[in-house]
Write an enzyme that holds these catalytic residues in place. Sequence first.
Site, mmCIF file in Angstrom:
data_model
loop_
_atom_site.group_PDB
_atom_site.id
_atom_site.type_symbol
_atom_site.label_atom_id
_atom_site.label_comp_id
_atom_site.label_asym_id
_atom_site.label_seq_id
_atom_site.Cartn_x
_atom_site.Cartn_y
_atom_site.Cartn_z
ATOM 1 N N ARG A 1 32.928 63.173 21.430
ATOM 2 C CA ARG A 1 33.767 62.078 20.934
ATOM 3 C C ARG A 1 33.710 60.842 21.825
ATOM 4 N NH1 ARG A 1 37.547 63.418 17.290
ATOM 5 N NH2 ARG A 1 38.811 61.672 17.980
ATOM 6 N N LYS B 1 30.024 60.436 18.734
ATOM 7 C CA LYS B 1 29.740 61.155 17.497
ATOM 8 C C LYS B 1 30.742 60.812 16.412
ATOM 9 C CE LYS B 1 27.900 65.222 15.597
ATOM 10 N NZ LYS B 1 26.762 64.445 15.106
ATOM 11 N N HIS C 1 4.835 41.042 3.582
ATOM 12 C CA HIS C 1 5.743 39.903 3.423
ATOM 13 C C HIS C 1 6.454 39.565 4.729
ATOM 14 C CE1 HIS C 1 4.951 39.949 -0.825
ATOM 15 N NE2 HIS C 1 5.342 41.211 -0.918
ATOM 16 N N CYS D 1 37.553 58.631 21.515
ATOM 17 C CA CYS D 1 37.918 59.254 22.778
ATOM 18 C C CYS D 1 38.466 60.618 22.398
ATOM 19 C CB CYS D 1 39.020 58.466 23.467
ATOM 20 S SG CYS D 1 38.572 56.757 23.744
ATOM 21 N N ASN E 1 43.859 57.734 22.163
ATOM 22 C CA ASN E 1 42.666 57.557 21.331
ATOM 23 C C ASN E 1 43.036 56.581 20.222
ATOM 24 O OD1 ASN E 1 40.261 57.920 19.842
ATOM 25 N ND2 ASN E 1 41.207 59.558 18.647
ATOM 26 N N GLY E 2 42.243 55.511 20.049
ATOM 27 C CA GLY E 2 42.529 54.525 19.009
ATOM 28 C C GLY E 2 42.592 53.142 19.608
ATOM 29 N N GLU F 1 18.694 56.035 18.410
ATOM 30 C CA GLU F 1 19.776 56.763 19.082
ATOM 31 C C GLU F 1 19.262 57.572 20.272
ATOM 32 O OE1 GLU F 1 23.001 57.970 15.679
ATOM 33 O OE2 GLU F 1 21.071 58.949 15.543
ATOM 34 N N LYS G 1 17.286 57.794 14.135
ATOM 35 C CA LYS G 1 17.126 58.878 15.143
ATOM 36 C C LYS G 1 16.384 58.363 16.367
ATOM 37 C CE LYS G 1 19.366 60.630 13.503
ATOM 38 N NZ LYS G 1 20.634 60.861 13.240
ATOM 39 N N GLU H 1 16.483 56.670 8.104
ATOM 40 C CA GLU H 1 17.101 57.712 8.920
ATOM 41 C C GLU H 1 16.233 57.995 10.153
ATOM 42 O OE1 GLU H 1 19.740 59.040 9.481
ATOM 43 O OE2 GLU H 1 19.328 60.947 10.447
ATOM 44 N N TRP I 1 35.470 56.543 25.385
ATOM 45 C CA TRP I 1 34.374 55.737 24.832
ATOM 46 C C TRP I 1 34.960 54.335 24.790
ATOM 47 C CZ3 TRP I 1 33.693 52.737 20.359
ATOM 48 C CH2 TRP I 1 32.373 52.415 20.050
HETATM 49 C C1 G6P Z 1 28.433 57.635 14.490
HETATM 50 C C2 G6P Z 1 27.412 58.623 14.982
HETATM 51 C C3 G6P Z 1 26.298 58.763 13.964
HETATM 52 C C4 G6P Z 1 26.887 59.154 12.616
HETATM 53 C C5 G6P Z 1 27.943 58.157 12.161
HETATM 54 C C6 G6P Z 1 28.700 58.639 10.938
HETATM 55 O O1 G6P Z 1 27.897 56.365 14.462
HETATM 56 O O2 G6P Z 1 26.899 58.219 16.217
HETATM 57 O O3 G6P Z 1 25.406 59.773 14.388
HETATM 58 O O4 G6P Z 1 25.854 59.212 11.673
HETATM 59 O O5 G6P Z 1 28.906 57.996 13.197
HETATM 60 O O6 G6P Z 1 29.446 59.767 11.272
HETATM 61 P P1 G6P Z 1 30.114 60.710 10.215
HETATM 62 O O7 G6P Z 1 30.841 61.719 11.023
HETATM 63 O O8 G6P Z 1 31.032 59.862 9.379
HETATM 64 O O9 G6P Z 1 29.008 61.278 9.383
#
Ligand code: G6P
Length: 586
Positions: free
Chosen positions: A27, A581, A486, A2, A100-101, A470, A467, A463, A74
């Site tokens: 955030r 994020k 397999h 948050c 936040n937390g 997400e 993407k 990766e 969030w």
């Molecule tokens: C969250 C984000 C991801 C990111 C991950 C790690 O899950 O949604 O996009 O890769 O955190 O974040 P960081 O800031 O530690 O790289």
Amino acid sequence: MCSIIGYLGDGSAAPILVKGLKRMEYRGYDSVGVATISGNHITLRKGVGKVAEVNNAIKLDMLLGSVGIGHTRWATHGGVTETNAHPHPSSSGEVAIVHNGIIDNFEELKKELQQKGYVFKSETDSEVIANLLQHNFDQTKDVKKSMIQTVSSLKGNYAFVAVFEDGTLTAARFHEPLIIGVGKNGYFISSDVLGFIEHTDEVIYPDNREFIIINLNGIQFFDFDGNPVQHQITKVSKELADVYKGDYAHFTLKEISEQPDTILKAGESTRMELDLTTEFVKHAKNLYLTGSGTSYNAALVAKHIFSKYAKIKIESIISSEVAHSPNNFDQQSILIALSQSGESADVLEAVKIAQKEGAKIISIVNIMTSSLVQSSSISIGLNCGPEIGVAATKSFTAQLSILYKIADKLCGGCIGLDLDKVSTCVTKILSDQTKVQDIARNLKTISDIYVLGRGIHYAIASEASLKLKELTYIHAEGLPGGELKHGPLALMDSNVFVIIINPNDSTYVDTLASAHQIKARGAKIIGISDKPNEVYDYWIEIPEINEALFPLIEIIPIQLLAYYAALEKDTDPDYPRNLAKSVTVK
Ligand code: G6P
């Protein structure tokens, strides 16, 4: 997770708070609210949705007063509802808080307060802070004393800002970020410098276990026992203010497009730290890499290049798994922690565990003022500027560029790292996006995508699938090519799309064989390669480059594909549902 913000000054608080919240929306963005003081009363507005939507509907920024607090949420405890949105007032309405937390002992505290007659309206853990603070203030009639008592009762990780009816602003920090901005005409409290950077670049970083009181007489810092603490003001880079989309439709597209530049700049602001890291890595007994999400995928690529080229064995562990996996952390170990934000709770926890056993912490991080940097012996900066899109793009290739630099130094240049060439290749890929846009149209109604690669390309496949998940909400999975037969081959039919990462290197022939096996089952194939082949229903061309460097460029068309498929599906690429994020909770 948050974002919290507070302001006390000469200006009108609400518009300042709303603007700051917009900048910190990365955030968390499921609901938003603001409370200000006017005429010795707290007035509060909040609603479900993004900052701009809620503000259009209920005019958060029209609240009167020059003291206030704000929040974007969030959800962790309690659904996404207006009642659960912050700020939370105490039951008498004389105090309001944003948090936040997570408060671990909120149920216990809530029960005690309910027995004393305090009323709770939300399902959140946060509301307990409002009533606890109110209760302590009712007892002591003293802001400082009530803060000392409040922080001594709370268990968990938190940063909160509270506003009292008389216009006093307070805040406390325990293992969550909190930064003070010292402006010419007022004070700011925020989860991130971005919350106030357009007003001031003079900041104070309170330590963990500190609380702050701000009123018309000024600002005071205290430790949790109430002892005064002195702090220096430091200046942060104004570049942080560069968080506008410019001509781009979305931050995600802007950040994807910045990569020719950010790949070149990666680590450049901390060259000495980079050299030092190479020396430490050379002499370490046990080497570990850790990260979450995209940062973990960068660790997977690094594991490959370190062992293949530098002949150095390094283990990659998902940060949230560190506590549960056997490891040999000791004084001769190095843990390299990767994180864009430097605030991911899982990463910080992994660091804590390794540090306890005496391991040295080296971080590769974008936000140089983050908690991770504070916990590290050496920090290398990604130097790629603010990344606002929730799905990491430019920070991933910046992480890779730095890890390649280290590996290349370790083996005396055996990789032949040429980041200028990489940058030129990325520019070329970005220069014509029409093909990717066409392919994205076909993904609109698809429910499963697989991404297949062998060797180092499997790390990129992981990766790539992240993407796609997400940004498009399509089920996507990375597959190591050889594993197809397999099990996953059973899933292949004409409803499925498979992205084959197949540059012309030592994995090429085997991966092509997998493509044929998939094609025979009717699935559609998107080939990412420098070499065309008739097995591909769609071919996305990538430029030829030194074989070791393909990972740095082959991810780019997939980032674009995920972005354009998100547009086709009408999802918001910058703020995917349910995600944040910076995940500062475990
Ligand atoms: C969250 C984000 C991801 C990111 C991950 C790690 O899950 O949604 O996009 O890769 O955190 O974040 P960081 O800031 O530690 O790289």
